[in-house]
Write a protein that holds these residues in place. Structure first.
Motif, PDB file in Angstrom:
ATOM      1  N   TRP A 183      79.769-100.559  63.563  1.00 53.44           N
ATOM      2  CA  TRP A 183      79.860 -99.226  62.964  1.00 53.44           C
ATOM      3  C   TRP A 183      79.542 -99.302  61.470  1.00 53.44           C
ATOM      4  O   TRP A 183      78.811 -98.481  60.937  1.00 53.44           O
ATOM      5  CB  TRP A 183      81.240 -98.628  63.189  1.00 53.44           C
ATOM      6  N   LYS A 184      80.096-100.302  60.796  1.00 52.70           N
ATOM      7  CA  LYS A 184      79.867-100.448  59.359  1.00 52.70           C
ATOM      8  C   LYS A 184      78.387-100.681  59.077  1.00 52.70           C
ATOM      9  O   LYS A 184      77.829-100.104  58.139  1.00 52.70           O
ATOM     10  CB  LYS A 184      80.716-101.587  58.804  1.00 52.70           C
ATOM     11  N   LEU A 188      76.614 -97.359  59.352  1.00 52.08           N
ATOM     12  CA  LEU A 188      76.969 -96.491  58.230  1.00 52.08           C
ATOM     13  C   LEU A 188      76.247 -96.926  56.952  1.00 52.08           C
ATOM     14  O   LEU A 188      75.741 -96.092  56.198  1.00 52.08           O
ATOM     15  CB  LEU A 188      78.481 -96.485  58.004  1.00 52.08           C
ATOM     16  N   ALA A 208      81.584 -96.731  53.554  1.00 52.18           N
ATOM     17  CA  ALA A 208      81.724 -97.237  54.928  1.00 52.18           C
ATOM     18  C   ALA A 208      83.156 -97.644  55.255  1.00 52.18           C
ATOM     19  O   ALA A 208      83.695 -97.245  56.295  1.00 52.18           O
ATOM     20  CB  ALA A 208      80.765 -98.397  55.174  1.00 52.18           C
ATOM     21  N   LEU A 245      82.168 -88.050  60.387  1.00 50.99           N
ATOM     22  CA  LEU A 245      80.707 -87.985  60.349  1.00 50.99           C
ATOM     23  C   LEU A 245      80.207 -86.564  60.595  1.00 50.99           C
ATOM     24  O   LEU A 245      79.228 -86.126  59.990  1.00 50.99           O
ATOM     25  CB  LEU A 245      80.106 -88.945  61.381  1.00 50.99           C
ATOM     26  N   PHE A 250      73.866 -90.745  62.970  1.00 49.71           N
ATOM     27  CA  PHE A 250      74.574 -91.965  63.362  1.00 49.71           C
ATOM     28  C   PHE A 250      74.252 -92.314  64.806  1.00 49.71           C
ATOM     29  O   PHE A 250      73.954 -93.465  65.117  1.00 49.71           O
ATOM     30  CB  PHE A 250      76.095 -91.795  63.187  1.00 49.71           C
TER      31      PHE A 250
END
Length: 123
Positions: free
Chosen positions: A24-25, A28, A37, A89, A98
């Motif tokens: 996920w990071k 981002l 992030a 988000l 994303f």
């Protein structure tokens, strides 16, 4: 022996959580949220959904991420933590971007098989 198994299970769960958070990071940061992030991924007991109307959309996006990308491991049970992240988000108007980025960076193979990191082509 039981303690060893329990310790191993806890270690495995922690490693899986770190892997998912790292994925996920990574996305981002690729979307331009380098400085934000960590705070976007930070969820505590005090975290709240920013807009209750976003809850349905956040769930839909999270399910799509789970079904159509490899961002979560196969055995992963969806965590409420990422519902809060998707809500953030949506508030930033970045949820669709994303999802698109996750689909490119962590695609599923045809037939529903997931591609693990060792099988992906370098970016």
């Amino acid at each position: 022996q039981e303690w060893q198994k329990l310790n191993y299970d806890i270690y495995t769960l922690r490693q899986t959580r770190k892997e998912v958070r790292s994925r996920w990071k990574h996305i981002l940061e690729d979307l331009g949220f380098q400085k934000e992030a960590d705070s976007l991924l930070s969820v505590t007991k005090l975290s709240i959904i920013s807009d209750s109307q976003n809850m349905g959309k956040a769930r839909d996006i999270l399910l799509k991420l789970s079904e159509e990308t490899n961002i979560f491991p196969t055995s992963w049970e969806l965590s409420e933590r990422y519902l809060f992240v998707v809500d953030r988000l949506i508030a930033l108007d970045a949820a669709d971007e994303f999802f698109k980025m996750a689909s490119v960076v962590y695609p599923k193979r045809a037939g529903g098989e997931r591609v693990d990191d060792s099988q992906k082509a370098p970016q």
